[in-house]
Design a protein around this motif. Structure first.
Motif, PDB file in Angstrom:
ATOM      1  N   SER A  51     -39.687 -19.568 -13.710  1.00 36.31           N
ATOM      2  CA  SER A  51     -38.700 -19.911 -14.740  1.00 36.31           C
ATOM      3  C   SER A  51     -38.074 -21.281 -14.467  1.00 36.31           C
ATOM      4  O   SER A  51     -37.782 -22.029 -15.406  1.00 36.31           O
ATOM      5  CB  SER A  51     -37.622 -18.839 -14.836  1.00 36.31           C
ATOM      6  N   TYR A  54     -40.637 -23.798 -15.608  1.00 35.92           N
ATOM      7  CA  TYR A  54     -40.671 -23.846 -17.069  1.00 35.92           C
ATOM      8  C   TYR A  54     -39.526 -24.699 -17.595  1.00 35.92           C
ATOM      9  O   TYR A  54     -39.722 -25.558 -18.448  1.00 35.92           O
ATOM     10  CB  TYR A  54     -40.582 -22.439 -17.650  1.00 35.92           C
ATOM     11  N   ARG A  55     -38.320 -24.446 -17.074  1.00 39.33           N
ATOM     12  CA  ARG A  55     -37.172 -25.226 -17.543  1.00 39.33           C
ATOM     13  C   ARG A  55     -37.262 -26.681 -17.123  1.00 39.33           C
ATOM     14  O   ARG A  55     -36.716 -27.557 -17.783  1.00 39.33           O
ATOM     15  CB  ARG A  55     -35.865 -24.623 -17.015  1.00 39.33           C
ATOM     16  N   PHE A  58     -41.571 -27.591 -19.248  1.00 33.79           N
ATOM     17  CA  PHE A  58     -42.024 -27.209 -20.581  1.00 33.79           C
ATOM     18  C   PHE A  58     -40.927 -26.893 -21.585  1.00 33.79           C
ATOM     19  O   PHE A  58     -41.221 -26.742 -22.768  1.00 33.79           O
ATOM     20  CB  PHE A  58     -42.948 -25.986 -20.489  1.00 33.79           C
ATOM     21  N   ALA A  59     -39.705 -26.769 -21.172  1.00 35.52           N
ATOM     22  CA  ALA A  59     -38.637 -26.362 -22.092  1.00 35.52           C
ATOM     23  C   ALA A  59     -38.332 -27.459 -23.110  1.00 35.52           C
ATOM     24  O   ALA A  59     -38.656 -28.633 -22.913  1.00 35.52           O
ATOM     25  CB  ALA A  59     -37.380 -26.015 -21.310  1.00 35.52           C
ATOM     26  N   ASP A  60     -37.700 -27.047 -24.211  1.00 36.38           N
ATOM     27  CA  ASP A  60     -37.267 -28.010 -25.221  1.00 36.38           C
ATOM     28  C   ASP A  60     -36.204 -28.933 -24.634  1.00 36.38           C
ATOM     29  O   ASP A  60     -35.644 -28.682 -23.582  1.00 36.38           O
ATOM     30  CB  ASP A  60     -36.694 -27.279 -26.435  1.00 36.38           C
ATOM     31  N   GLU A  62     -33.014 -29.607 -25.215  1.00 38.68           N
ATOM     32  CA  GLU A  62     -31.683 -29.105 -24.878  1.00 38.68           C
ATOM     33  C   GLU A  62     -31.701 -28.189 -23.662  1.00 38.68           C
ATOM     34  O   GLU A  62     -30.726 -28.123 -22.915  1.00 38.68           O
ATOM     35  CB  GLU A  62     -31.087 -28.349 -26.064  1.00 38.68           C
ATOM     36  N   LYS A  63     -32.773 -27.463 -23.475  1.00 39.52           N
ATOM     37  CA  LYS A  63     -32.840 -26.478 -22.399  1.00 39.52           C
ATOM     38  C   LYS A  63     -33.452 -27.019 -21.110  1.00 39.52           C
ATOM     39  O   LYS A  63     -33.456 -26.345 -20.101  1.00 39.52           O
ATOM     40  CB  LYS A  63     -33.635 -25.255 -22.853  1.00 39.52           C
ATOM     41  N   ARG A  64     -33.947 -28.236 -21.155  1.00 40.86           N
ATOM     42  CA  ARG A  64     -34.567 -28.828 -19.971  1.00 40.86           C
ATOM     43  C   ARG A  64     -33.531 -29.153 -18.909  1.00 40.86           C
ATOM     44  O   ARG A  64     -32.394 -29.512 -19.214  1.00 40.86           O
ATOM     45  CB  ARG A  64     -35.266 -30.121 -20.345  1.00 40.86           C
ATOM     46  N   LEU A  65     -33.927 -29.016 -17.668  1.00 46.14           N
ATOM     47  CA  LEU A  65     -33.014 -29.356 -16.579  1.00 46.14           C
ATOM     48  C   LEU A  65     -32.882 -30.854 -16.413  1.00 46.14           C
ATOM     49  O   LEU A  65     -31.798 -31.373 -16.124  1.00 46.14           O
ATOM     50  CB  LEU A  65     -33.512 -28.731 -15.263  1.00 46.14           C
TER      51      LEU A  65
END
Length: 67
Positions: A51, A54-55, A58-60, A62-65
């Motif tokens: 997870s 992924y963050r 691959f995350a969008d 706004e959700k990316r670290l």
């Protein structure tokens, strides 16, 4: 994955728990619970790591670290 055919280890933590409980009921408690934590910590740590990756990758937006 390649050791699946050569090993008797279970990949399912609940199935391993049931086998450990059954061995304990039979009176064989010598090494049954010694490394049982591996079957629980392995999947938990692996899913947390997945997870995080992924963050991170691959995350969008706004959700990316890391933006």
């Amino acid at each position: 994955l390649s050791s699946l055919l050569h090993s008797t280890a279970s990949w399912n933590p609940i199935r391993t728990l049931a086998a450990s409980v059954a061995a304990t009921v039979d009176g064989n408690q010598s090494l049954v619970w010694l490394h049982h934590y591996v079957y629980w910590l392995g999947p938990i740590i692996g899913s947390l790591f997945a997870s995080f990756l992924y963050r991170l990758i691959f995350a969008d937006g706004e959700k990316r670290l890391i933006a």
